[in-house]
Design a protein around this motif. Sequence first.
Motif, mmCIF file in Angstrom:
data_model
loop_
_atom_site.group_PDB
_atom_site.id
_atom_site.type_symbol
_atom_site.label_atom_id
_atom_site.label_comp_id
_atom_site.label_asym_id
_atom_site.label_seq_id
_atom_site.Cartn_x
_atom_site.Cartn_y
_atom_site.Cartn_z
ATOM 1 N N PHE A 297 -7.807 -32.874 25.000
ATOM 2 C CA PHE A 297 -7.066 -33.902 24.275
ATOM 3 C C PHE A 297 -7.932 -34.501 23.180
ATOM 4 O O PHE A 297 -7.435 -34.900 22.123
ATOM 5 C CB PHE A 297 -6.606 -34.994 25.244
ATOM 6 N N TYR A 298 -9.253 -34.543 23.428
ATOM 7 C CA TYR A 298 -10.201 -35.084 22.457
ATOM 8 C C TYR A 298 -10.951 -33.970 21.715
ATOM 9 O O TYR A 298 -11.850 -34.255 20.924
ATOM 10 C CB TYR A 298 -11.214 -35.995 23.159
ATOM 11 N N ASN A 299 -10.602 -32.728 22.004
ATOM 12 C CA ASN A 299 -11.267 -31.575 21.369
ATOM 13 C C ASN A 299 -10.205 -30.566 20.940
ATOM 14 O O ASN A 299 -10.260 -29.382 21.294
ATOM 15 C CB ASN A 299 -12.253 -30.926 22.346
ATOM 16 N N ARG A 300 -9.243 -31.028 20.175
ATOM 17 C CA ARG A 300 -8.080 -30.208 19.856
ATOM 18 C C ARG A 300 -8.426 -29.005 18.995
ATOM 19 O O ARG A 300 -7.784 -27.954 19.110
ATOM 20 C CB ARG A 300 -7.015 -31.059 19.175
ATOM 21 N N GLY A 301 -9.432 -29.140 18.149
ATOM 22 C CA GLY A 301 -9.823 -28.016 17.308
ATOM 23 C C GLY A 301 -10.314 -26.841 18.129
ATOM 24 O O GLY A 301 -10.028 -25.679 17.802
ATOM 25 N N LEU A 302 -11.050 -27.127 19.204
ATOM 26 C CA LEU A 302 -11.536 -26.062 20.088
ATOM 27 C C LEU A 302 -10.360 -25.312 20.704
ATOM 28 O O LEU A 302 -10.375 -24.074 20.797
ATOM 29 C CB LEU A 302 -12.410 -26.647 21.197
ATOM 30 N N ALA A 303 -9.356 -26.056 21.138
ATOM 31 C CA ALA A 303 -8.186 -25.431 21.754
ATOM 32 C C ALA A 303 -7.454 -24.559 20.750
ATOM 33 O O ALA A 303 -7.077 -23.421 21.055
ATOM 34 C CB ALA A 303 -7.255 -26.499 22.318
ATOM 35 N N ARG A 304 -7.250 -25.074 19.562
ATOM 36 C CA ARG A 304 -6.480 -24.342 18.550
ATOM 37 C C ARG A 304 -7.152 -23.004 18.214
ATOM 38 O O ARG A 304 -6.504 -21.954 18.178
ATOM 39 C CB ARG A 304 -6.332 -25.203 17.299
ATOM 40 N N GLU A 305 -8.455 -23.042 18.001
ATOM 41 C CA GLU A 305 -9.172 -21.810 17.637
ATOM 42 C C GLU A 305 -9.194 -20.816 18.796
ATOM 43 O O GLU A 305 -8.932 -19.622 18.615
ATOM 44 C CB GLU A 305 -10.607 -22.156 17.226
ATOM 45 N N ALA A 306 -9.500 -21.302 20.010
ATOM 46 C CA ALA A 306 -9.604 -20.399 21.161
ATOM 47 C C ALA A 306 -8.248 -19.801 21.517
ATOM 48 O O ALA A 306 -8.153 -18.611 21.849
ATOM 49 C CB ALA A 306 -10.177 -21.147 22.363
ATOM 50 N N PHE A 307 -7.190 -20.589 21.453
ATOM 51 C CA PHE A 307 -5.860 -20.073 21.767
ATOM 52 C C PHE A 307 -5.457 -18.992 20.778
ATOM 53 O O PHE A 307 -4.851 -17.985 21.164
ATOM 54 C CB PHE A 307 -4.829 -21.202 21.751
ATOM 55 N N HIS A 308 -5.787 -19.197 19.514
ATOM 56 C CA HIS A 308 -5.435 -18.193 18.499
ATOM 57 C C HIS A 308 -6.158 -16.874 18.779
ATOM 58 O O HIS A 308 -5.532 -15.801 18.763
ATOM 59 C CB HIS A 308 -5.807 -18.718 17.111
ATOM 60 N N ARG A 309 -7.458 -16.946 19.062
ATOM 61 C CA ARG A 309 -8.218 -15.718 19.318
ATOM 62 C C ARG A 309 -7.782 -15.051 20.623
ATOM 63 O O ARG A 309 -7.714 -13.820 20.710
ATOM 64 C CB ARG A 309 -9.715 -16.028 19.357
ATOM 65 N N ALA A 310 -7.476 -15.864 21.618
ATOM 66 C CA ALA A 310 -7.038 -15.308 22.905
ATOM 67 C C ALA A 310 -5.687 -14.621 22.766
ATOM 68 O O ALA A 310 -5.446 -13.567 23.374
ATOM 69 C CB ALA A 310 -6.969 -16.413 23.949
ATOM 70 N N ARG A 311 -4.802 -15.209 21.970
ATOM 71 C CA ARG A 311 -3.485 -14.602 21.754
ATOM 72 C C ARG A 311 -3.616 -13.234 21.086
ATOM 73 O O ARG A 311 -2.928 -12.275 21.443
ATOM 74 C CB ARG A 311 -2.613 -15.537 20.918
ATOM 75 N N GLU A 312 -4.506 -13.130 20.132
ATOM 76 C CA GLU A 312 -4.738 -11.847 19.465
ATOM 77 C C GLU A 312 -5.315 -10.828 20.448
ATOM 78 O O GLU A 312 -4.901 -9.663 20.460
ATOM 79 C CB GLU A 312 -5.686 -12.027 18.281
ATOM 80 N N ALA A 313 -6.267 -11.267 21.271
ATOM 81 C CA ALA A 313 -6.879 -10.355 22.253
ATOM 82 C C ALA A 313 -5.851 -9.891 23.274
ATOM 83 O O ALA A 313 -5.836 -8.716 23.669
ATOM 84 C CB ALA A 313 -8.039 -11.062 22.954
ATOM 85 N N ALA A 314 -4.973 -10.786 23.705
ATOM 86 C CA ALA A 314 -3.958 -10.421 24.705
ATOM 87 C C ALA A 314 -2.973 -9.423 24.143
ATOM 88 O O ALA A 314 -2.514 -8.510 24.857
ATOM 89 C CB ALA A 314 -3.223 -11.681 25.185
ATOM 90 N N GLY A 315 -2.630 -9.565 22.875
ATOM 91 C CA GLY A 315 -1.713 -8.609 22.248
ATOM 92 C C GLY A 315 -2.287 -7.215 22.226
ATOM 93 O O GLY A 315 -1.586 -6.230 22.490
ATOM 94 N N ALA A 316 -3.581 -7.117 21.949
ATOM 95 C CA ALA A 316 -4.231 -5.805 21.907
ATOM 96 C C ALA A 316 -4.465 -5.243 23.303
ATOM 97 O O ALA A 316 -4.449 -4.022 23.507
ATOM 98 C CB ALA A 316 -5.558 -5.916 21.160
ATOM 99 N N ALA A 317 -4.680 -6.137 24.279
ATOM 100 C CA ALA A 317 -5.010 -5.703 25.644
ATOM 101 C C ALA A 317 -3.778 -5.510 26.523
ATOM 102 O O ALA A 317 -3.886 -5.035 27.643
ATOM 103 C CB ALA A 317 -5.932 -6.728 26.295
ATOM 104 N N HIS A 318 -2.590 -5.924 26.037
ATOM 105 C CA HIS A 318 -1.358 -5.848 26.824
ATOM 106 C C HIS A 318 -1.470 -6.652 28.119
ATOM 107 O O HIS A 318 -1.052 -6.210 29.193
ATOM 108 C CB HIS A 318 -0.995 -4.390 27.128
ATOM 109 N N VAL A 319 -2.054 -7.832 27.982
ATOM 110 C CA VAL A 319 -2.135 -8.796 29.081
ATOM 111 C C VAL A 319 -1.196 -9.948 28.746
ATOM 112 O O VAL A 319 -1.164 -10.429 27.609
ATOM 113 C CB VAL A 319 -3.578 -9.322 29.254
#
Length: 368
Positions: free
Chosen positions: A231-253
């Motif tokens: 809640f106090y570190n929203r930038g960390l969440a935004r960046e990590a979620f974006h990268r994780a979403r890309e990784a999941a798309g490639a990994a079919h997870v």
Amino acid sequence: MLENTIRNMRALLGRRGWNKMANRIECRRQPEKCSSYPTDYWIEVTNRCNLMCRMCRRRFARHEEADMDESVFGKVQPLLGYALRAELNCWGESLVAPGMLEKIYDFISPMPVWMQLTTNAMLLTGRWAEKFLGASMELVVSLDGAREETFESIRSGARFPVVLNNIEKLAALKRAARERYPILSFRFVAMADNVGELPEVVLLAEELGVSNIYVVYLVAHSEEMRRKSLFYNRGLAREAFHRAREAAGAAHVNLWLPRLMGSASDERVDAWRRCREPWHVFVVKSNGEVNPCCHTPDLVMGSLKESSFDEIWNGEAYRRLRRALREGHPPPACLHCHMSFPDVNDESSHVKIVRTREGLFRGYEFEG
């Protein structure tokens, strides 16, 4: 003629199918008194745990440890003939009570009931892997990091190599038997210390044969953990979620992310109004107490050690709660729900400081 039609439908659907249909109708109509039975059961095998995780409320509040006894489960058994889903834990690690878990699992597993068990996997030995092989269930492993140091700093008492080895053994058994079940999933509690490793967790899931990753925001119960909240570190969440979403798309997870904070679509709309859990969920704690959902431990509807199912399910406490939700006057526990229907832009969905050590689930002070 109508009576004959109803009788024929009951015979065709069976009691489980008939109850499913009746319960769906009641979830829409929201009566105070239900004629149908719950379809979703949470059975707390034990409230004991073999770990002491940094974010767990156990660190900040006393509680009386208990395993479910056979007299309580004996009252649950007849209800499972109506069940569609059964969660084999609530607050606790079920594998620390192997005798009771085995009894409950053996009773439910022959039924057409979807089971789920959330575990830290430290005790997920070969015996359990063989027992769960082919079962209609989802095994959700709490994994909050992709690196040993990060994971063990959060899950105090856990050993990262042991957890991975136990998962690998079960995955290998599934491959050798060409079994789809149990479904393997991760549950990741996202905080400032670990969210950057979420893309690596996705890759780890692909490597181990884990199908789903469920990401939830940390709920801080102490001032120390408040600083770790996204809640106090929203930038960390935004960046990590974006990268994780890309990784999941490639990994079919399958990656299940919470809504990002700050987006216009996250404006508060009284999400609790969508809740229907008091009409279809029945949570039985290890001490026999009954809650309307697993997120409202302060709302005790009764005790199976003192009352029957019927006395509780349509008793005054349940009827009062259903009436309050239907009429738009939810109790604080529902108004500030941080799990099923959270308002991610509300600080109280992320910070619930424990102000008393009296009881494991007493003494929330809502912030924000």
